[in-house]
Design a protein around this motif. Structure first.
Motif, PDB file in Angstrom:
ATOM      1  N   TRP A  52       0.806  -1.351  -0.083  1.00 35.20           N
ATOM      2  CA  TRP A  52      -0.033   0.059   0.026  1.00 35.20           C
ATOM      3  C   TRP A  52       0.812   1.174  -0.099  1.00 35.20           C
ATOM      4  O   TRP A  52       0.130   2.310  -0.391  1.00 35.20           O
ATOM      5  CB  TRP A  52      -0.835   0.239   1.168  1.00 35.20           C
ATOM      6  CG  TRP A  52      -0.136   0.049   2.733  1.00 35.20           C
ATOM      7  CD1 TRP A  52       0.263  -1.050   3.428  1.00 35.20           C
ATOM      8  CD2 TRP A  52      -0.051   1.251   3.499  1.00 35.20           C
ATOM      9  NE1 TRP A  52       1.028  -0.615   4.254  1.00 35.20           N
ATOM     10  CE2 TRP A  52       0.783   0.817   4.468  1.00 35.20           C
ATOM     11  CE3 TRP A  52      -0.251   2.614   3.180  1.00 35.20           C
ATOM     12  CZ2 TRP A  52       1.192   1.491   5.525  1.00 35.20           C
ATOM     13  CZ3 TRP A  52       0.242   3.338   4.265  1.00 35.20           C
ATOM     14  CH2 TRP A  52       0.903   2.883   5.334  1.00 35.20           C
ATOM     15  N   ASP A  56       1.743   1.811  -6.970  1.00 33.67           N
ATOM     16  CA  ASP A  56       0.378   1.555  -7.529  1.00 33.67           C
ATOM     17  C   ASP A  56      -0.684   2.316  -7.124  1.00 33.67           C
ATOM     18  O   ASP A  56      -1.953   2.116  -7.506  1.00 33.67           O
ATOM     19  CB  ASP A  56       0.087   0.016  -7.500  1.00 33.67           C
ATOM     20  CG  ASP A  56       1.042  -0.904  -8.412  1.00 33.67           C
ATOM     21  OD1 ASP A  56       1.618  -0.222  -9.364  1.00 33.67           O
ATOM     22  OD2 ASP A  56       0.912  -1.970  -7.863  1.00 33.67           O
ATOM     23  N   TRP A  57      -0.566   2.777  -5.826  1.00 37.40           N
ATOM     24  CA  TRP A  57      -1.809   3.302  -5.052  1.00 37.40           C
ATOM     25  C   TRP A  57      -1.640   4.853  -5.031  1.00 37.40           C
ATOM     26  O   TRP A  57      -0.672   5.395  -4.512  1.00 37.40           O
ATOM     27  CB  TRP A  57      -1.507   2.866  -3.523  1.00 37.40           C
ATOM     28  CG  TRP A  57      -1.844   1.238  -3.545  1.00 37.40           C
ATOM     29  CD1 TRP A  57      -0.705   0.380  -3.553  1.00 37.40           C
ATOM     30  CD2 TRP A  57      -2.629   0.434  -3.929  1.00 37.40           C
ATOM     31  NE1 TRP A  57      -0.956  -0.967  -3.591  1.00 37.40           N
ATOM     32  CE2 TRP A  57      -2.195  -0.716  -4.042  1.00 37.40           C
ATOM     33  CE3 TRP A  57      -4.082   0.453  -4.373  1.00 37.40           C
ATOM     34  CZ2 TRP A  57      -3.070  -2.052  -4.433  1.00 37.40           C
ATOM     35  CZ3 TRP A  57      -4.834  -0.444  -4.787  1.00 37.40           C
ATOM     36  CH2 TRP A  57      -4.383  -1.792  -4.861  1.00 37.40           C
ATOM     37  N   GLY A 114      -6.646   2.819  -6.693  1.00 36.13           N
ATOM     38  CA  GLY A 114      -5.775   1.718  -7.199  1.00 36.13           C
ATOM     39  C   GLY A 114      -5.101   1.989  -8.471  1.00 36.13           C
ATOM     40  O   GLY A 114      -5.331   3.269  -9.138  1.00 36.13           O
ATOM     41  N   VAL A 120     -10.602   2.597  -3.691  1.00 39.59           N
ATOM     42  CA  VAL A 120     -10.841   1.405  -3.075  1.00 39.59           C
ATOM     43  C   VAL A 120     -10.630   1.490  -1.567  1.00 39.59           C
ATOM     44  O   VAL A 120     -10.345   2.682  -0.902  1.00 39.59           O
ATOM     45  CB  VAL A 120      -9.440   0.335  -3.336  1.00 39.59           C
ATOM     46  CG1 VAL A 120      -9.417   0.039  -4.896  1.00 39.59           C
ATOM     47  CG2 VAL A 120      -8.134   1.062  -3.064  1.00 39.59           C
TER      48      VAL A 120
END
Length: 406
Positions: A52, A56-57, A114, A120
């Motif tokens: 996290w 990618d986040w 995401g 998300v």
């Protein structure tokens, strides 16, 4: 006193220039979103294996704050560093367009997106699921999106200001209607929002829009601010200690948030605020700092009952917020207590937290030293807590220095 104040503005502005240039030089997520993700201890970039925390986040909180920072600093450096202003505007214009599109999907911004830029939710160390669309529930992310988009529209898209002001108004209304949900890692739901404790955090964050709006010559949109200040003073102030209880009747006091509230209130009221209100705000500043300033910085939580810290964590952001609040308090009152706190916070931040290469602060310290503790997101500050606080303090110092000594 005079020597200290005179040297703060150039030092604060130089630090902001360095941080902003560092941030602008870093590759952006999806070619647009600000990237301040690196380990606060090792200074290495997070990778895919960091979960996290990795690339990618994308965190809506940070991008909304970043847009406010980009547009505000672009205006601040127009005369003194036009090349920096151009670079800030290039990044700010692109980020404004991206956040406007994200919000335009359903009228909301979200805490975490995401890889496909869909929102998300879920625990940091657990499985993530699609976040429920906000509907009539609003969040801190909505607040940061609204503030950033207003700053962006004022500079890049003035015709759209009414639309973004209306979005801010919907977030403000949600607070009074118990439709503001603080917990953004769980599904958004009216019942969840209504059941949350009555923390002063949402009013504090939205109060931060008032000074911003005034500087953008949109003071007509700040009619809510006096009521927010009165509400916090009436419901959260512990009369015996001067601390702000997070929730009326409960013991925990986030003294950093209390100090941030003072700064936002003073930014809105200015030095011509009601004397009793100014006195109450200064009392909160002094009590919060004196009870929380223990160890390397300002502790995250203090007990209203004992006056003692109950958390070992000292996140970086409370010190620049203290610098802003104390500078504005000193400007308004010329209080020796406000000056004492300004000087103490300034010294501790630069001597203990600041790292010149890169020009960022340690994210969190404890009495044992730097720790890998993420206060909210894995992103370092995009010129918001540190940058905007130091900018406000620099402007206060310039105004103070321009007033002839009596």
């Amino acid at each position: 006193m005079t020597a200290f104040i005179a040297q703060t503005a150039p030092r604060y502005m130089a630090a902001n220039v360095a941080t902003l240039r560092w941030m602008l030089e870093r590759p952006r997520f999806h070619g647009i979103y600000l990237n301040t993700k690196l380990n606060p201890l090792t200074l290495e970039d997070y990778g895919a294996a960091d979960g996290w925390r990795g690339p990618d986040w994308t965190y809506g909180w940070i991008q909304g704050r970043g847009l406010e920072s980009l547009a505000t600093h672009a205006a601040a450096f127009t005369e003194t560093d036009p090349a920096l202003t151009t670079a800030l505007d290039d990044a700010g214009r692109a980020l404004y367009g991206a956040l406007d599109k994200l919000q335009g999907r359903d009228g909301h911004g979200y805490f975490r997106y995401g890889p496909d830029m869909q929102p998300v939710c879920g625990p940091d160390d657990g499985p993530l699921a699609q976040q429920v669309r906000g509907g009539d529930v609003f969040t801190y992310s909505d607040a940061f999106f609204a503030k950033g988009l207003i700053c962006g529209a004022a500079r890049y898209d003035p015709a759209e200001l009414p639309r973004h002001l209306a979005a801010l108004g919907r977030v403000i209304d949600a607070i009074g209607d118990d439709r503001f949900q603080m917990a953004e890692k769980v599904p958004l739901a009216p019942a969840t929002a209504a059941a949350e404790p009555a923390d002063f955090g949402p009013r504090m964050i939205l109060l931060g829009a008032a000074g911003m709006l005034r500087r953008l010559r949109l003071a007509e949109a700040t009619t809510y601010a006096d009521g927010f200040i009165a509400h916090v003073l009436s419901h959260h102030l512990d009369r015996g200690t001067g601390l702000l209880r997070n929730v009326p009747g409960q013991d925990d006091c986030n003294v950093g948030h209390a100090i941030e509230f003072v700064g936002f209130a003073l930014d809105h009221l200015g030095k011509n605020g009601d004397p009793q209100t100014l006195k109450a705000l200064e009392r909160i500043l002094v009590a919060s700092f004196d009870h929380g300033f223990a160890g390397p910085g300002i502790r995250l939580t203090v007990s209203a009952r004992t006056g003692q810290p109950v958390s070992p964590f000292c996140p970086w952001w409370s010190l620049p917020e203290t610098i802003r609040s104390a500078a504005l308090a000193f400007e308004a009152t010329r209080s020796t207590e406000a000056l004492r706190i300004w000087q103490a916070a300034d010294a501790r931040f630069w001597d203990v937290y600041w790292r010149d290469d890169p020009p960022v602060a340690y994210q969190c310290l404890t009495p044992d030293g730097p720790v890998d503790y993420v206060p909210a997101t894995p992103c370092l500050d995009p010129g918001y807590h540190t940058g905007l606080s130091l900018l406000a303090a620099a402007r206060a110092a310039e105004r103070i220095s321009s007033v002839p000594t009596q």
